[in-house]
Design a protein around this motif. Structure first.
Motif, PDB file in Angstrom:
ATOM      1  N   HIS A  59      -7.099  -8.070 -11.666  1.00 45.42           N
ATOM      2  CA  HIS A  59      -8.539  -8.078 -11.884  1.00 45.42           C
ATOM      3  C   HIS A  59      -8.796  -7.444 -13.236  1.00 45.42           C
ATOM      4  O   HIS A  59      -8.386  -6.310 -13.480  1.00 45.42           O
ATOM      5  N   ALA A 110      -4.838  -5.138  -9.393  1.00 44.22           N
ATOM      6  CA  ALA A 110      -5.809  -4.617  -8.439  1.00 44.22           C
ATOM      7  C   ALA A 110      -5.145  -4.342  -7.096  1.00 44.22           C
ATOM      8  O   ALA A 110      -5.676  -3.604  -6.271  1.00 44.22           O
ATOM      9  N   GLY A 111      -3.998  -4.941  -6.863  1.00 50.13           N
ATOM     10  CA  GLY A 111      -3.322  -4.694  -5.603  1.00 50.13           C
ATOM     11  C   GLY A 111      -2.113  -5.577  -5.452  1.00 50.13           C
ATOM     12  O   GLY A 111      -1.946  -6.565  -6.167  1.00 50.13           O
ATOM     13  N   GLU A 143      -8.746 -11.161   1.620  1.00 48.43           N
ATOM     14  CA  GLU A 143      -8.200  -9.957   1.004  1.00 48.43           C
ATOM     15  C   GLU A 143      -7.949 -10.186  -0.493  1.00 48.43           C
ATOM     16  O   GLU A 143      -8.263  -9.330  -1.332  1.00 48.43           O
ATOM     17  N   ARG A 179     -11.198 -10.393  -2.399  1.00 46.79           N
ATOM     18  CA  ARG A 179     -11.808  -9.067  -2.530  1.00 46.79           C
ATOM     19  C   ARG A 179     -11.163  -8.311  -3.698  1.00 46.79           C
ATOM     20  O   ARG A 179     -11.841  -7.734  -4.541  1.00 46.79           O
ATOM     21  N   LEU A 180      -9.839  -8.352  -3.769  1.00 51.31           N
ATOM     22  CA  LEU A 180      -9.144  -7.677  -4.867  1.00 51.31           C
ATOM     23  C   LEU A 180      -9.440  -8.349  -6.208  1.00 51.31           C
ATOM     24  O   LEU A 180      -9.614  -7.688  -7.222  1.00 51.31           O
TER      25      LEU A 180
END
Lengths: 311, 497
Positions: free
Chosen positions: B472, B477-478, B489, B492-493
């Protein structure tokens, strides 16, 4: 397949037709002596065009070759006049050509000038200026006999320049068709970005191509200086455009990626045959220029037609 | 506007590309048009807009038979098409583009800028108020450029707009926005034909769908009457039970050696402090919105762009990659996101392209090519990739999108890379070829290649990856294990929520 052959052989057919017509028109045209004469007169253009071909395959252009030619004749003459051995003088002249070519490559790849038209336009003027400065603006005449061999002598009945051209063309045919670097050059001209992403050392190859173009202009200079028996700062004015014309008549694409040495040689010979034939027929040089121009347009137009027809 | 295509047939030489196809496009609907590459979608639409002539059949507008003598006739009748490759002039402004070829004139015959500006503004304000109509088109984002194309169609009073793959270059987010605009237009009574390979898009916004296969009409029905599997089956003509290959459950890649490791990579603009690693035999998915820096990051790692900060190690050996040449030599391969500009020489033969990245592999020490080896490699790749060509000397230009992509992949495979980066490998590729590419990726991984996969299609990321990294705004971001990751999920990230 037929189309491919026609494309390859189109310029050769045109040359043969031209020779046939001129042979019929003038009794002096089709003699061994005259044909070798044409080849010898075409040798300078053929060498410049060969360098130009490499550059045009990469979708570039080299406007500086005419000036490099002049600079190298002057440098060679100056060295010889200064009493340097012939071999040393040759090396220095060739090195000068290669160096200016290398500069062209560096301007394009390291300084990232937007187009070789611009970088070589610059070096075209610089090289011409240097040729005038070094020579003081006058021809440097009366060169040693052992130097003039390259431009004026014959081996048996074959003129040395013709021999040089044939050998160099064979070498570059091998280079373009049989080596990795040769293939890379076509890839760069076909799609420079794709070549870059494929891991082809694009800048290295481009520098090599411009260097070779300059070097070939140096070779042409030695032949020319030998023939004229002088270093001449105004030699080769406009020669770069003749070289481009030979390449285009020879079937290379101005947009890069397509072209081969034999087409270019035929292109240079077509121009030589025309000039010679029209001379024998007493056509003025002014009209010759008009004819050459028309031939360029005609050759490319045939190509356009062929492509439209192929679809 | 209601348009009927009746029994349209079109052949080139002996090749029938559209065979007796009829379809009805109603006003106020979004009509999906799907089919594999070569199914005849583009030709059918070109007939509708007057670029091609049908051999047989007719076009009815509001019930009346119309014959187009030129594309201009169709345009005057209110039919416009937005092509996949946008046809805007980048250096001109939005207004100039919208009225290109039909500038408003004053009585004095000079251009009436104020009138055009006003008209442009009123059209754009309904599409996307953020677009400044005095801006140059090349200053806009791709999604906005697409809207300008649509606005141009509207400025020409179009009542039927055909969109060819409008979302293929858009992020999920941008696509969603585009869909809102399209629904808006639909509600105003504009008819829209929507050509796409992204089948989920069809279910999102189309009311009606027409499916073509090999030039023939397979089905034309309301979208509610079929599901994804049925649609794919109709398109490819067979049951498509599994779109994605199964993972080998018994192989444990977490024990494999790390192939590529990147630490603290940053270029100061597109991405910062990115660290990740990929193991031998692993597929690492890179998710994120367009503009999140994925392409820039991986191209920098590949040496195609500057990488001022960061360390790269390949099988434990530190690397300095300042050019793709070095990267390829070290064992990295990149299948770039845009095959036409970054991968292929379109005007050259298939075998030329396949050997472009193999460098000195098939050559003597002095750089002399060994052509038999090149030919052999090209044959082998052509077979293993199931390339559909008339021969290895066919020009890449004349291949379908899927086959072009296979050549781009084959070229990279030919360099024997141990780490492969796939950037949007299925963009503009039809369903059948997509599936082949998915299975190829899995097969390569099983053979021990480490694979990095960038994709804007979440299903692709989820269906193929062993592990997923979400970017991101240029940062990680993950990181998710693919086994239990969900689309929600990832999104969202990706949006930084």
């Amino acid at each position: 397949m037929l189309m491919k052959w026609l494309k390859q052989l189109g310029p050769l057919l045109a040359l043969i037709v031209m020779i046939a017509l001129l042979s019929a028109a003038s009794p002096y045209f089709f003699t061994v002596e005259n044909l070798f004469n044409i080849f010898r007169q075409s040798s300078v253009n053929a060498l410049l065009a060969l360098g130009q071909l490499l550059v045009i395959i990469t979708a570039g252009i080299d406007l500086s070759v005419g000036s490099i030619l002049a600079l190298c004749t002057v440098v060679a003459a100056k060295c010889l006049k200064a009493g340097l051995p012939v071999a040393t003088s040759l090396v220095i002249a060739l090195g000068t050509g290669a160096f200016v070519g290398w500069v062209n490559g560096i301007l394009l790849t390291k300084l990232k000038l937007p187009h070789p038209f611009i970088s070589t336009l610059g070096t075209m003027n610089v090289a011409r200026g240097l040729a005038l400065i070094i020579s003081g603006g006058f021809p440097i005449s009366d060169l040693p006999e052992s130097f003039r061999v390259w431009g004026a002598e014959s081996l048996g009945f074959v003129p040395v320049p013709v021999l040089v051209v044939v050998l160099i063309y064979l070498g570059f045919h091998f280079f373009l068709s049989q080596t990795v670097a040769g293939r890379d050059i076509y890839a760069i001209g076909g799609n420079k970005q794709a070549a870059f992403y494929s891991g082809i050392p694009v800048n290295k190859r481009l520098v090599l191509v411009y260097l070779l173009s300059g070097l070939l202009a140096g070779v042409a200079a030695i032949i020319l200086a030998g023939r004229m028996n002088s270093g001449f700062p105004l030699a080769g004015t406009g020669a770069e455009l003749d070289a481009i014309a030979a390449v285009i008549i020879g079937g290379a694409s101005f947009f890069g990626g397509v072209g081969n040495v034999w087409g270019t040689l035929v292109g240079a010979l077509i121009m030589g045959v025309l000039r010679n034939g029209l001379n024998l027929l007493d056509v003025s040089t002014y009209w010759q220029t008009v004819v050459i121009g028309a031939i360029i347009v005609w050759a490319v137009w045939i190509d356009v037609l062929r492509q439209r027809f192929a679809k | 506007m209601e348009v009927d295509l009746l029994n349209i047939t079109k052949s080139y030489a002996r090749n029938t590309v559209v065979n007796d196809v009829s379809m009805k496009i109603e006003s106020g609907t979004i009509h999906g048009l799907v089919g594999e590459n070569g199914a005849g979608k583009s030709t059918l639409m070109k007939i509708l807009i007057g670029v091609e002539y049908a051999d047989n059949g007719s076009v009815l507008v509001e019930g009346k038979t119309r014959i187009w003598k030129s594309p201009l006739d169709a345009r005057n009748a209110g039919i416009a098409m937005v092509f996949q490759e946008l046809s805007l002039v980048p250096a001109l402004t939005v207004v100039e583009n919208m009225f290109l070829g039909q500038l408003f004139r004053k009585a004095s015959r000079t251009v009436d800028w104020p009138a055009m500006q006003a008209k442009a503004q009123s059209i754009l304000s309904e599409l996307d108020p953020e677009i400044d109509c005095g801006k140059r088109v090349d200053e806009l984002q791709l999604a906005q450029q697409q809207l300008v194309e649509i606005a141009r169609a509207l400025a020409q009073q179009a009542r039927l707009i055909i969109l060819d793959e409008p979302t293929s270059a858009l992020s999920e987010n941008e696509a969603r926005k585009l869909f809102d605009h399209l629904r808006n237009l639909r509600d105003k009574g504009v008819a829209i034909v929507f050509i796409t390979h992204r089948l989920q898009d069809v279910f999102q916004i189309c009311q009606h769908v027409t499916i073509l296969r090999d030039g023939a009409l397979i089905r034309s029905c309301p979208i509610a009457e079929l599901d994804m599997d049925a649609m794919i089956a109709d398109m490819v003509g067979r049951e498509m039970n599994e779109q994605f290959p199964k993972r080998e459950t018994d192989s444990d890649i977490s024990q494999n050696p790390v192939a590529l490791e990147v630490r603290g990579a940053g270029d100061g603009v597109h991405f910062r402090e990115v660290s990740f690693s990929v193991r031998k035999g692993e597929i690492l998915g890179f998710a994120g919105l367009a503009g999140s820096g994925r392409t820039e990051l991986l191209e920098a790692i590949f040496g195609a762009a500057d990488l001022p900060r960061g360390e790269i190690t390949l099988f434990g050996k530190a690397l300095r990659l300042d050019s793709p040449t070095r990267a390829v030599r070290a064992g990295l391969g990149l299948i770039a996101d845009d095959r036409k500009t970054k991968s292929l020489v379109l005007d050259k033969e298939v075998d030329f392209n396949l050997n472009m990245s193999s460098q000195h592999k098939y050559a003597t020490r002095w750089g002399r090519r060994i052509k038999e080896q090149e030919k052999h490699a090209a044959h082998r790749l052509s077979e293993s990739l199931h390339l559909k060509t008339t021969g290895l000397d066919q020009f890449v230009l004349n291949l379908s999108g899927g086959n072009q992509q296979k050549v781009a992949i084959g070229k990279t495979l030919n360099s024997d890379a141990s780490v492969l980066i796939f950037d949007e490998p299925t963009r503009g590729v039809d369903v059948g070829a997509k599936r082949e590419i998915y299975f190829l990726l899995r097969r390569l991984a099983q053979q021990g290649t480490a694979i990095i996969l960038i994709s804007s299609e979440l299903e692709e990321i989820l269906g193929l990856s062993d592990r997923i990294v979400v970017l991101h705004d240029g940062r990680i971001a993950g990181e998710l294990d693919a086994a239990d990751a969900t689309q929600e999920e990832i999104v969202r990230l990706a949006v930084g929520a």
